[in-house]
Scaffold this motif. Structure first.
Motif, PDB file in Angstrom:
ATOM      1  N   SER A   1      -5.174   2.359 -10.487  1.00 46.93           N
ATOM      2  CA  SER A   1      -6.344   1.587  -9.572  1.00 46.93           C
ATOM      3  C   SER A   1      -6.319   0.266  -9.608  1.00 46.93           C
ATOM      4  O   SER A   1      -5.926  -0.306 -10.525  1.00 46.93           O
ATOM      5  CB  SER A   1      -7.756   1.938 -10.092  1.00 46.93           C
ATOM      6  N   LEU A   2      -6.683  -0.258  -8.244  1.00 43.98           N
ATOM      7  CA  LEU A   2      -6.672  -1.943  -8.202  1.00 43.98           C
ATOM      8  C   LEU A   2      -8.008  -2.232  -8.429  1.00 43.98           C
ATOM      9  O   LEU A   2      -8.932  -1.704  -8.213  1.00 43.98           O
ATOM     10  CB  LEU A   2      -6.519  -1.986  -6.588  1.00 43.98           C
TER      11      LEU A   2
ATOM     12  N   ASN B   1     -10.040  -5.253  -1.927  1.00 44.57           N
ATOM     13  CA  ASN B   1     -10.083  -6.360  -0.696  1.00 44.57           C
ATOM     14  C   ASN B   1      -8.987  -7.141  -0.839  1.00 44.57           C
ATOM     15  O   ASN B   1      -8.477  -7.720   0.034  1.00 44.57           O
ATOM     16  CB  ASN B   1     -11.221  -6.829  -0.665  1.00 44.57           C
ATOM     17  N   ASP B   2      -8.482  -7.388  -2.056  1.00 41.94           N
ATOM     18  CA  ASP B   2      -7.153  -8.300  -2.187  1.00 41.94           C
ATOM     19  C   ASP B   2      -6.109  -7.805  -2.984  1.00 41.94           C
ATOM     20  O   ASP B   2      -5.932  -8.189  -4.103  1.00 41.94           O
ATOM     21  CB  ASP B   2      -7.844  -9.736  -2.737  1.00 41.94           C
ATOM     22  N   PRO B   3      -5.409  -6.778  -2.749  1.00 41.78           N
ATOM     23  CA  PRO B   3      -4.405  -6.088  -3.231  1.00 41.78           C
ATOM     24  C   PRO B   3      -3.262  -6.886  -3.728  1.00 41.78           C
ATOM     25  O   PRO B   3      -2.702  -6.571  -5.014  1.00 41.78           O
ATOM     26  CB  PRO B   3      -3.908  -4.959  -2.536  1.00 41.78           C
TER      27      PRO B   3
ATOM     28  N   VAL C   1       4.116   5.280  -5.860  1.00 43.47           N
ATOM     29  CA  VAL C   1       4.105   4.950  -7.272  1.00 43.47           C
ATOM     30  C   VAL C   1       3.049   5.907  -8.017  1.00 43.47           C
ATOM     31  O   VAL C   1       3.323   6.342  -9.129  1.00 43.47           O
ATOM     32  CB  VAL C   1       4.165   3.790  -7.565  1.00 43.47           C
ATOM     33  N   ARG C   2       1.978   5.835  -7.390  1.00 49.68           N
ATOM     34  CA  ARG C   2       0.498   6.409  -7.884  1.00 49.68           C
ATOM     35  C   ARG C   2       1.048   7.977  -7.977  1.00 49.68           C
ATOM     36  O   ARG C   2       0.764   8.519  -9.188  1.00 49.68           O
ATOM     37  CB  ARG C   2      -0.487   5.863  -6.980  1.00 49.68           C
ATOM     38  N   THR C   3       1.389   8.572  -6.893  1.00 53.46           N
ATOM     39  CA  THR C   3       1.665   9.972  -6.920  1.00 53.46           C
ATOM     40  C   THR C   3       2.851  10.347  -7.975  1.00 53.46           C
ATOM     41  O   THR C   3       2.730  11.214  -8.836  1.00 53.46           O
ATOM     42  CB  THR C   3       2.095  10.261  -5.418  1.00 53.46           C
TER      43      THR C   3
ATOM     44  N   ASP D   1       0.714  -1.245  -0.045  1.00 48.67           N
ATOM     45  CA  ASP D   1      -0.044  -0.111   0.135  1.00 48.67           C
ATOM     46  C   ASP D   1       0.816   1.289   0.148  1.00 48.67           C
ATOM     47  O   ASP D   1       0.756   2.220  -0.771  1.00 48.67           O
ATOM     48  CB  ASP D   1      -0.903   0.156   1.051  1.00 48.67           C
ATOM     49  N   GLU D   2       1.868   1.266   0.627  1.00 51.65           N
ATOM     50  CA  GLU D   2       2.764   2.419   1.026  1.00 51.65           C
ATOM     51  C   GLU D   2       3.483   2.748  -0.700  1.00 51.65           C
ATOM     52  O   GLU D   2       3.334   3.818  -1.087  1.00 51.65           O
ATOM     53  CB  GLU D   2       3.767   2.347   1.965  1.00 51.65           C
TER      54      GLU D   2
END
Length: 573
Positions: free
Chosen positions: A426-427, A431-433, A406-408, A400-401
């Motif tokens: 986007s995922l 719920n299951d990344p 990476v998204r930013t 998540d971090e």
């Protein structure tokens, strides 16, 4: 040389000419001119060779001058360093001189202190001589003064003993100053602890005097306690003698009982061995179960009575055994007959399986082992599940971090490469990344927001480059290999791509396979693969730096490429 007007100029500067009218030259004149021209050509060739030689000498002289210039610069730098070191050493020497002067002052102070202590010692000795005259009246005070005098003498001796090492130290300091003035700081650190030790020694002497007086008082108390304890020990010794007498009597009784016990044990062992041979029963492990015995006895007695009744054809006399539902009574002779009958039945049954107990123990041990293994596996499974859950939690947190970073970065890289627009990651399943996919949406300037699969080839390449550098900003790598990423880009996108490379080229090395000339122009090293001869490929390397002359490196290997086919590997750093 000849002019257009027909005039001929020799090497000596003489002008040969004829009439102003233009006429055709004869064959002899032409041969003469050819001979003269040949001579001039030879002279000019010699001049050219001499000029080339002078040029080479000039180049050599320039190189020697450059080498001398570099050596001169290096020598100047060394001279500046030596000057700086000289200034620093002069400062250290000055500081050392000041420290020596300070140490001389401290040494003179110590000497003055020793003189004062000598004077005080003389005064103490005079006081001691006066106190000896009043010994009968002030004996207790004299003892105290003697103790003080002894203390001062010890102190004086310590000071005198320290004075000689201090003098030796002073001489060593003067000798070491001339050799190594840098060691003065070390001696300064050693003199300070000596002064602290002197003060601590005085405090310790006073503390020891106080402790000695307390020890004398404690010794008197201990003597009194010792007398009291000696009396108690005498009383305890008397009691101990009485207890020892009683212990001797008890030991005699125990010996008699041990003899009796040994005799009874021998009898028991004989009976047990007899029963073991006769009935294959170990009495050491046998436990009497009275209810079970009575139950078995009633059953066997009932069977025996039934057989006895059948044998006598149902006649029940007075001497026949009594039978009832609640109790069965047998005479002693009947019991002996029952025991003999049971013994006969046991003999007919044959030997007993003595390994049954051992086999049962082995099965029970294996069952306990398997049960322990099952418990261990269950615990291990639970621990592994806990570890897996912890790893998944940590992995999800780190993902998540990293995904947020990476998204930013991807949004910033996209806007920089496209000169505007917006993009996002986007995922597919939040719920299951860890197992789901990632969807990339992009909106170049002037277009609608859409999936990356609907973009053109160049736009998809730019989006891929933006994502690559977004990840690269989070997890940089020392090397990066790009294979024809600019093949589908136009000139504008290639310029943005090159600017992006120049941004990251300081922290990593880039190896790019490309055919684009603009990308090749930004390279530091260029490698090309060509095939001059059929079946033999060659790798040509070239450094594209202004100060170094290009020197191709050629290696050969087998290949099945078309002649003159080239593939460029761009290495940027």
């Amino acid at each position: 040389m000849a002019t257009l007007a027909g005039e001929f100029v020799s090497t000596e500067g003489i002008l040969f000419g004829g009439s102003s009218e233009v006429r055709a030259a004869s064959l002899l004149e032409r041969k003469a001119q050819i001979a003269e021209l040949a001579k001039e050509e030879a002279a000019l060739a010699k001049q050219r060779d001499s000029l080339c030689t002078k040029r080479d000498e000039a180049k050599t002289a320039v190189e020697v001058a450059l080498q001398l210039q570099r050596e001169f610069s290096e020598a100047e730098r060394k001279i500046d360093n030596l000057r700086s070191e000289k200034n620093a050493l002069e400062g250290q020497v000055g500081a050392a001189d000041e420290r020596v002067a300070k140490l001389d002052g401290e040494l003179q102070t110590v000497r003055d202190q020793l003189a004062r202590e000598q004077t005080e010692l003389d005064a103490f000795e005079a006081a001691q001589s006066e106190t000896t005259l009043r010994e009968e009246e002030l004996s207790e005070k004299i003892n105290q003064l003697r103790l003080a005098v002894a203390t001062e003498r010890q102190r004086h001796e310590n000071l005198v003993a320290r004075r000689e090492p201090m003098r030796a130290r002073d001489a060593e300091l003067f000798e070491l100053i001339t050799v190594r003035k840098g060691d003065i700081a070390l001696y300064e650190q050693k003199l300070a602890p000596q002064a602290d030790e002197s003060r601590k020694s005085e405090v310790l002497i006073k503390n020891h005097s106080t402790q000695r007086e307390e020890a004398q008082a404690n010794a008197a108390k201990i003597a009194e306690q010792r007398t009291t304890r000696f009396a108690a020990i005498s009383a305890r010794e008397t009691e101990l003698r009485d207890l020892r007498d009683s212990l001797g009597e008890l030991q005699d009784r125990r010996a008699q009982r041990q003899v009796r016990e040994s005799q009874l044990q021998m009898k028991i062992d004989g009976v047990a061995e007899h029963i073991s041979r006769s009935y294959h029963v170990d009495l050491r492990e046998f436990a009497v179960d009275e209810p079970a015995f009575q139950k078995v006895l009633r059953i066997q007695a009932k069977r025996w009575i039934d057989r006895y009744t059948d044998a006598t054809n149902g006649d029940e006399g007075a001497d026949s055994p009594s039978r009832s539902e609640n109790a069965i009574q047998l005479a002693e002779a009947d019991l002996e007959k029952l025991v003999a009958d049971l013994r006969t039945q046991l003999d007919n049954m044959g030997p007993v399986n003595l390994d049954a107990v051992h086999e049962y123990d082995e099965l029970e041990e294996r069952y306990k082992f398997l049960e322990a293994q099952n418990t261990d596996l269950t615990n291990s499974r639970r621990e592994l599940l806990d570890v897996i859950a912890q790893i998944n939690s940590t992995t999800r947190k780190l993902f998540d971090e990293t995904f947020a970073q990476v998204r930013t970065n991807f949004r910033e890289m996209f806007a920089e490469l496209f000169g505007g627009g917006r993009a996002d990651l986007s995922l597919l399943d939040e719920n299951d990344p860890l197992n789901c996919g990632i969807e990339i949406t992009a909106k170049p300037p002037g277009k609608q927001l859409q999936s990356i699969s609907l973009l053109s080839g160049g736009e998809r390449s730019m989006v891929a480059v933006a994502l690559l550098f977004a990840i690269y900003m989070v997890r940089p790598s020392p090397f990066c290999i790009l294979d024809e990423v600019d093949a589908a880009m136009d000139e504008g996108n290639i310029n943005r791509f090159i600017r992006m490379l120049e941004r990251f080229v300081e922290q990593s090395q880039f190896i790019i396979i490309t055919h684009n000339k603009r990308t090749i122009a930004k390279a530091d090293v260029l490698y090309g693969v060509t095939m001059e001869e059929r079946g033999v490929s060659r790798l040509v390397g070239m450094k594209l730096t202004p100060s170094v002359q290009a020197s191709p490196e050629v290696t050969s290997n087998g290949g099945e490429q078309k002649p003159r086919q080239q593939r460029l590997a761009l290495a940027m750093r």
